[in-house]
Write an enzyme that holds these catalytic residues in place. Structure first.
Site, short mmCIF file in Angstrom:
data_model
loop_
_atom_site.label_atom_id
_atom_site.label_comp_id
_atom_site.label_asym_id
_atom_site.label_seq_id
_atom_site.Cartn_x
_atom_site.Cartn_y
_atom_site.Cartn_z
N LYS A 32 0.84 -1.20 0.00
CA LYS A 32 0.00 0.00 0.00
C LYS A 32 0.88 1.26 0.00
O LYS A 32 2.01 1.21 0.49
CB LYS A 32 -0.86 0.03 1.28
CG LYS A 32 -1.98 -0.99 1.32
CD LYS A 32 -2.78 -0.85 2.61
CE LYS A 32 -3.93 -1.85 2.68
NZ LYS A 32 -4.99 -1.62 1.69
N ARG A 71 -10.31 -11.51 1.95
CA ARG A 71 -11.17 -12.55 1.36
C ARG A 71 -10.48 -13.90 1.40
O ARG A 71 -11.14 -14.94 1.43
CB ARG A 71 -11.59 -12.13 -0.06
CG ARG A 71 -10.45 -12.00 -1.02
CD ARG A 71 -10.83 -11.19 -2.26
NE ARG A 71 -10.86 -9.76 -1.98
CZ ARG A 71 -11.13 -8.82 -2.88
NH1 ARG A 71 -11.41 -9.17 -4.13
NH2 ARG A 71 -11.14 -7.55 -2.55
N1 BES Z 1 -8.01 -3.78 4.44
C1 BES Z 1 -8.24 -3.38 3.10
C2 BES Z 1 -9.56 -2.64 2.90
C3 BES Z 1 -9.72 -1.35 3.64
C4 BES Z 1 -9.53 -0.16 2.97
C5 BES Z 1 -10.13 -1.31 4.94
C6 BES Z 1 -9.71 1.03 3.62
C7 BES Z 1 -10.33 -0.12 5.58
C8 BES Z 1 -10.12 1.06 4.92
C9 BES Z 1 -8.25 -4.60 2.16
O1 BES Z 1 -7.48 -5.67 2.57
C10 BES Z 1 -7.73 -4.14 0.85
O2 BES Z 1 -6.61 -3.71 0.81
N2 BES Z 1 -8.56 -4.22 -0.19
C11 BES Z 1 -8.19 -3.78 -1.49
C12 BES Z 1 -8.69 -4.79 -2.47
C13 BES Z 1 -8.14 -4.62 -3.85
C14 BES Z 1 -6.66 -4.95 -3.88
C15 BES Z 1 -8.88 -5.53 -4.81
C16 BES Z 1 -8.82 -2.41 -1.73
O3 BES Z 1 -9.92 -2.16 -1.23
O4 BES Z 1 -8.20 -1.60 -2.37
ZN ZN Z 2 -5.44 -5.52 1.94
#
Ligand code: BES
Ligand code: ZN
Ligand code: ZN
Length: 503
Positions: A283, A357
């Site tokens: 990230k 997931r």
């Molecule tokens: N933990 C994150 C989602 C999240 C985002 C939680 C903001 C709380 C606040 C999750 O694991 C994630 O990173 N999801 C990605 C999925 C994508 C790579 C398909 C996302 O939402 O960008």
């Molecule tokens: Zn994630």
């Protein structure tokens, strides 16, 4: 906070702060129309004491508006706080919950350590109103400034809810008990969520769950890598393998002595990523610190079990929390890697940041193997759900109408806001992989929260299931008049109510 009911008249309540709720009975849509303020009490002394200031028209009884009177005439209390619920037509128990919270958050910075709240007399069920009052007050007492070395504890020591004689005593006690148990359990979840990643590893989360379970007579098992291997949880293991912190598979069981006939076995499954760096698909640095709350779904399940143990519904409940740290390293899972989930399905990992997931896939399958016949999961699963719904509604997905109907009923009691999003076969092509059974991200960026739900759906088979995507609501950046900023503990109340609906 210690909360108790008082069955003595409001006029003689000795307290530093007596709170009474007010509504605006005016039905005029004109903003400048004079409000018709009514206090939600039948206590004549309280009404008389506030009468003069209310007649001034300064106080409009808008939702969470406050007005303080010192040395109120004719009352034993040293201060009288009037808190608005808004227009009478909108003043439901959820407005009461927030207004009770507003009273507590009014008292805290002023150094008041105790307060009394008059149980509102209005168009609501008295037990529900008392429950909402207790819940709102206890939730409002939570503050998240735990690691300030100069921290001053401004917690409220004692709350008294003054119950008018017209309200049935045992109904009041039952409502109060529910409110205290549920709000304290929600705060317990918030305490877990608030911890930073270095102080809340999967192992520590397992310990905290086990301590809670021991305290409330629940069965709890915490396993790690060996057990995951034995169970062939290849999806969960893939997420955990990049970290030096071992994963934790937390199982908590509630088994009541008597179970309602035909009651299902409820499975609660929570995402417990104690820190989500994104892994190799790392990230951006900005806001990454927020990813300490990526275990909020897991914490919600642990909090819900704490409440369920005390509320004692006649239904069996199994909670599974899949806890891991998502890290990049030489051992980490890589984009393109293919792993086999516990169910046997092959998964192509296109993005290691779609880790929630993956752990839930194995958690949901495992819950079914342990006998769950109704499933609910909670997870901070996607940023996309917040893009779709903002920070007002969380997302709810269902593959069956029965659990969804139970859930909408539960929301009437909990007051939490969830909005249904679809899981339909037409979306499935988004997660079709060219090399494995499925891939862990969608082909396009569109409908990201739905793609994630479609992925989970692959692992619940035909078991009635609800998926709660709480990513947009688990953390609040700004303080509200009734709630501190930080972890919200969202979903605890709704999950508890949903479980009780099957008893
Ligand atoms: N933990 C994150 C989602 C999240 C985002 C939680 C903001 C709380 C606040 C999750 O694991 C994630 O990173 N999801 C990605 C999925 C994508 C790579 C398909 C996302 O939402 O960008
Ligand atoms: Zn994630
Ligand atoms: Zn995550």
């Amino acid at each position: 906070m210690n909360s108790q009911l008082l069955f003595t008249p409001a006029v003689s309540t000795q307290t530093e702060l007596l709170t009474v709720f007010a509504v605006d009975n005016s039905t005029s849509k004109d903003k400048d129309a004079r409000p018709e303020i009514a206090l939600l009490t039948s206590d004549e002394a309280v009404k008389k004491s506030a009468g003069y200031v209310l007649s001034s028209g300064e106080f409009k009884a808008e939702a969470n508006e406050t007005l303080l009177l010192h040395a109120p005439e004719g009352l034993a209390a040293t201060r009288l706080l009037i808190v608005g619920l808004g227009k009478a037509a909108k003043a439901d128990i959820h407005a009461v919950r927030r207004a009770a919270g507003t009273a507590v958050r009014f008292a805290k910075p002023r150094g008041l350590r105790s307060l009394a709240i008059l149980a509102p007399e209005g168009n609501f069920d008295p037990a529900q109103a008392i429950r909402a009052t207790a819940e709102g007050a206890i939730l409002a007492d939570f503050d998240s400034d735990t690691y300030r070395t100069d921290r001053k504890d401004r917690s409220i020591e004692s709350l008294s809810i003054v119950v008018p004689a017209a309200i049935d005593k045992s109904a009041a006690e039952a409502g109060h008990r529910d409110g205290v148990i549920i709000a304290e359990s929600q705060n317990f979840a918030r305490t877990l969520i608030n911890e930073p990643g270095n102080r809340m590893t999967p192992t520590i989360l397992g310990q905290r769950a086990a301590e809670m379970a021991a305290q409330y007579d629940l069965k709890c098992e915490v396993h790690s890598t060996d057990k995951l291997r034995e169970l062939q949880m290849g999806a969960f293991l893939a997420v955990a393998q990049g970290s030096d912190e071992p994963p934790a598979l937390i199982t908590i069981r509630y088994e009541p002595k008597s179970v309602a006939p035909d009651a299902p076995v409820i499975g609660l499954v929570g995402k417990g990523i104690t820190f989500d760096t994104g892994g190799i698909s790392i990230k951006p640095a900005d806001n990454m610190e927020k990813m300490k709350y990526d275990m909020a779904g897991g914490a919600a399940m642990i909090g819900a079990m704490r409440a369920i143990a005390q509320l004692n519904p006649a239904v069996k409940v199994i909670a599974i929390v899949c806890a891991a740290e998502n890290m990049p390293s030489g051992k980490a899972v890589k984009p393109g890697d293919i792993v086999f989930a516990m169910s046997g399905k092959s998964v192509e990992v296109l993005n290691t940041d779609a880790e929630g997931r993956m752990v839930l896939a194995d958690g949901l399958h495992y819950a079914r193997e342990l006998g769950a016949t109704r499933l609910i999961d909670a997870a901070t699963l996607t940023g996309a759900v917040a893009i779709a719904l903002g920070q007002i509604n969380a997302g709810v997905f269902a593959n069956d109408e029965d659990p969804y109907q139970h859930f909408t009923k539960a929301l009437e009691t909990s007051g939490e806001k969830f909005w249904r999003l679809p899981v339909e076969d037409e979306y499935r092509e988004q997660i079709r992989s060219s090399i494995a059974d499925i891939q862990n991200t969608g082909l396009t960026r569109y409908g990201g929260a739905i793609n994630a739900a479609m992925f989970l759906k692959e692992f619940v088979s035909d078991t009635p299931w609800l998926h709660l995507d709480i990513a947009g609501l688990a953390w609040q950046d700004a303080e509200k008049p009734w709630l501190a900023k930080g972890p919200t503990g969202v979903a605890v109340r709704s999950i508890v109510e949903w479980v009780r609906s099957y008893a």
